[in-house]
Design a protein around this motif. Structure first.
Motif, PDB file in Angstrom:
ATOM      1  N   VAL A 204       0.851  -1.206   0.000  1.00  0.00           N
ATOM      2  CA  VAL A 204       0.000   0.000   0.000  1.00  0.00           C
ATOM      3  C   VAL A 204       0.882   1.249   0.000  1.00  0.00           C
ATOM      4  O   VAL A 204       0.612   2.221  -0.713  1.00  0.00           O
ATOM      5  CB  VAL A 204      -0.948  -0.001   1.228  1.00  0.00           C
ATOM      6  N   PHE A 205       1.957   1.192   0.778  1.00  0.00           N
ATOM      7  CA  PHE A 205       2.870   2.340   0.847  1.00  0.00           C
ATOM      8  C   PHE A 205       3.534   2.589  -0.518  1.00  0.00           C
ATOM      9  O   PHE A 205       3.518   3.692  -1.046  1.00  0.00           O
ATOM     10  CB  PHE A 205       3.928   2.089   1.929  1.00  0.00           C
ATOM     11  N   VAL A 206       4.090   1.537  -1.097  1.00  0.00           N
ATOM     12  CA  VAL A 206       4.820   1.674  -2.367  1.00  0.00           C
ATOM     13  C   VAL A 206       3.887   2.075  -3.511  1.00  0.00           C
ATOM     14  O   VAL A 206       4.245   2.893  -4.364  1.00  0.00           O
ATOM     15  CB  VAL A 206       5.562   0.353  -2.711  1.00  0.00           C
ATOM     16  N   ALA A 207       2.681   1.508  -3.501  1.00  0.00           N
ATOM     17  CA  ALA A 207       1.745   1.789  -4.598  1.00  0.00           C
ATOM     18  C   ALA A 207       1.410   3.281  -4.676  1.00  0.00           C
ATOM     19  O   ALA A 207       1.042   3.782  -5.752  1.00  0.00           O
ATOM     20  CB  ALA A 207       0.474   0.970  -4.421  1.00  0.00           C
ATOM     21  N   GLY A 208       1.572   3.982  -3.572  1.00  0.00           N
ATOM     22  CA  GLY A 208       1.329   5.428  -3.568  1.00  0.00           C
ATOM     23  C   GLY A 208       2.300   6.202  -4.450  1.00  0.00           C
ATOM     24  O   GLY A 208       2.045   7.357  -4.802  1.00  0.00           O
ATOM     25  N   PHE A 209       3.408   5.567  -4.808  1.00  0.00           N
ATOM     26  CA  PHE A 209       4.410   6.228  -5.661  1.00  0.00           C
ATOM     27  C   PHE A 209       4.360   5.730  -7.100  1.00  0.00           C
ATOM     28  O   PHE A 209       5.175   6.134  -7.922  1.00  0.00           O
ATOM     29  CB  PHE A 209       5.820   5.969  -5.106  1.00  0.00           C
ATOM     30  N   ARG A 210       3.428   4.814  -7.382  1.00  0.00           N
ATOM     31  CA  ARG A 210       3.405   4.227  -8.728  1.00  0.00           C
ATOM     32  C   ARG A 210       2.862   5.205  -9.760  1.00  0.00           C
ATOM     33  O   ARG A 210       1.960   5.987  -9.479  1.00  0.00           O
ATOM     34  CB  ARG A 210       2.559   2.950  -8.735  1.00  0.00           C
ATOM     35  N   GLY A 211       3.432   5.092 -10.955  1.00  0.00           N
ATOM     36  CA  GLY A 211       2.988   5.965 -12.045  1.00  0.00           C
ATOM     37  C   GLY A 211       2.056   5.255 -12.998  1.00  0.00           C
ATOM     38  O   GLY A 211       1.667   5.808 -14.012  1.00  0.00           O
ATOM     39  N   ASP A 212       1.728   3.987 -12.681  1.00  0.00           N
ATOM     40  CA  ASP A 212       0.882   3.223 -13.606  1.00  0.00           C
ATOM     41  C   ASP A 212      -0.284   2.555 -12.897  1.00  0.00           C
ATOM     42  O   ASP A 212      -0.814   1.557 -13.380  1.00  0.00           O
ATOM     43  CB  ASP A 212       1.722   2.153 -14.331  1.00  0.00           C
ATOM     44  N   SER A 213      -0.687   3.124 -11.739  1.00  0.00           N
ATOM     45  CA  SER A 213      -1.798   2.523 -10.997  1.00  0.00           C
ATOM     46  C   SER A 213      -3.098   2.672 -11.779  1.00  0.00           C
ATOM     47  O   SER A 213      -3.351   3.725 -12.368  1.00  0.00           O
ATOM     48  CB  SER A 213      -1.992   3.245  -9.655  1.00  0.00           C
ATOM     49  N   PRO A 214      -3.940   1.649 -11.768  1.00  0.00           N
ATOM     50  CA  PRO A 214      -5.297   1.856 -12.285  1.00  0.00           C
ATOM     51  C   PRO A 214      -6.056   2.754 -11.297  1.00  0.00           C
ATOM     52  O   PRO A 214      -5.908   2.576 -10.082  1.00  0.00           O
ATOM     53  CB  PRO A 214      -5.873   0.440 -12.325  1.00  0.00           C
ATOM     54  N   VAL A 215      -6.783   3.729 -11.819  1.00  0.00           N
ATOM     55  CA  VAL A 215      -7.434   4.719 -10.945  1.00  0.00           C
ATOM     56  C   VAL A 215      -8.946   4.665 -11.156  1.00  0.00           C
ATOM     57  O   VAL A 215      -9.416   4.598 -12.295  1.00  0.00           O
ATOM     58  CB  VAL A 215      -6.893   6.136 -11.259  1.00  0.00           C
TER      59      VAL A 215
END
Lengths: 250, 191
Positions: A204-215
């Protein structure tokens, strides 16, 4: 990013190699974890081997079921070695079902088996993170931090390496619990849920920095939301087992 | 006097796990983003989710091919060489898929990395296999470098929006895989 390792005339696919290495090392560690939890190493090793094998077959069967027309037009493709023709979700579902069935047949308690497989899952998680780094997948948002890496036209958070570092730390912590005998004294399933909770929290922490998350339409990152739900489930199980253990001790 | 039921609830309420869960929820809330902002403004790059880098190359037939001219169509972009066994093995399947889906708007572009090949070999191979899709000649491997092609074959599946939807490194690709991906790209075209 290193998708291919050139070795003389050969071009070795690094993501595939990392996955195979992760499966092999994870299985090896799980076999060593089994006796520490009162399980036979052979039982765990057999269950893992046949589950992975069944997972591969299941992944292909699910892919055929998803797109039957493509396989009907080219029946020979059923036996293709292309990993892109595997359905990962179908593979995991099949592997879990086969593992549960085999465990029941051999009289291995599911919760204890899950504990013994924690090193396998932990190593696999590290391998998946490094695989993403090799492929340039799961890339981060642009950043001005000095540790940013140039990738896909921008200097970005190395989210794959954040994930790998966390996964490695989770592996170290869970192995320590196993090696010191603490995990053996816990109720069955406790080590597994602790592993899931720690992994989900870091994800959850790392996903906050992702540039390709589905939103989602409301702006929520769906990978983070999924991670929070898994974290909640794992924490509740962790707590439930802790309370049951305390009640027994009393 | 409290009942056992009350004490059970209290043990759950005073649980530090809630703090971790609350922190995770707070972080998730803080990292919300406007839909589409992560995708907008991405530079062309050879990666899924990014616009395919544009190029103009001469073709074997003597014309020129510009990738951006194919915008609006589903494109399978295959990098190959005539000396590469898996490239050769997958070409008949590429041809069959091209014939099957071309009427629906599928374009196959086979980019020959001519810098590592010999044009007579390319011509002989194309004639021998009766390939009817365009074969572009990457004479100085500039396009292969722009697409970070490290091994042959490498195939990019590009949607009508010009965005890369999938990449397959290595081969030979199974025909079912090509059909699956072609149908997925054409489904985007219909949207």
């Amino acid at each position: 990013m290193l998708p291919v390792l050139p070795l003389g005339p050969l071009s070795l696919p690094v993501p595939g190699l990392l996955l195979i290495l992760g499966l092999a090392l994870g299985s090896w560690l799980a076999e060593r974890a089994a006796p520490r939890l009162g399980l036979a190493a052979k039982d765990v090793s057999d269950i893992l081997f046949y589950s992975v094998l069944a997972g591969l077959v299941g992944a292909r069967v699910f892919m055929i079921l998803r797109t039957p027309a493509a396989f009907a037009a080219s029946p020979g493709s059923v036996f293709s070695l292309n990993p892109a023709l595997l359905d990962p979700v179908g593979g995991v579902l099949t592997a879990v079902a086969v593992a549960a069935w085999l465990a029941q047949r051999r009289g291995v308690p599911w919760a204890r088996l899950a504990d013994a497989l924690v090193p396998f899952f932990a190593v696999l998680q590290v391998a998946l993170a490094l695989r993403a780094a090799a492929q340039g997948d799961l890339f981060g948002l642009p950043t001005t931090r000095p540790w940013g890496v140039a990738l896909w036209g921008a200097v970005r958070h190395p989210t794959q390496l954040y994930w790998a570092a966390g996964a490695l730390a989770v592996l170290a912590v869970t192995w320590r619990w196993l090696a010191r005998g603490e995990a053996a004294a816990w109720p069955p399933g406790m080590l597994f849920w602790r592993f899931v909770a720690l992994s989900a929290a870091w994800f959850v922490f790392v996903a906050g920095f992702r540039g390709d998350s589905p939103v989602s339409a409301a702006g929520w990152r769906l990978d983070q939301v999924t991670g929070v739900l898994i974290l909640a489930l794992a924490l509740v199980q962790w707590r439930r087992l802790s309370l049951a253990r305390a009640a027994r001790a009393a | 006097m409290s009942s056992p039921f009350d004490s059970k609830w209290k043990t759950w309420l005073v649980w530090p796990g809630w703090l971790l869960l609350a922190a995770a929820l707070l972080w998730t809330w803080a990292r919300r983003t406007q839909p589409g902002t992560l995708v907008q403004g991405r530079p062309p790059a050879p990666q899924v989710g990014f616009p395919a880098p544009d190029f103009t190359l001469p073709t074997l037939e003597g014309s020129t091919l510009r990738l951006s001219d194919l915008r609006g169509q589903a494109v399978i972009l295959n990098f190959w060489a005539s000396w590469c066994p898996p490239c050769k093995a997958e070409m008949p399947a590429l041809q069959r898929v091209y014939e099957a889906y071309q009427p629906q708007g599928l374009v196959v572009v086979a980019v020959n990395v001519t810098a590592q090949d010999a044009r007579p070999n390319v011509e002989a191979f194309v004639a021998e296999h009766g390939l009817t899709f365009p074969v572009a000649l990457d004479l100085d491997a500039r396009v292969a470098a722009a697409y970070r092609v490290h091994s042959l074959p490498t195939t990019f599946f590009i949607g009508p929006d010009g965005v890369i939807h999938d990449i397959v490194i290595g081969g030979p690709m199974a025909e079912a895989l090509l059909r699956q991906r072609a149908e997925a790209l054409l489904a985007l075209k219909e949207k």
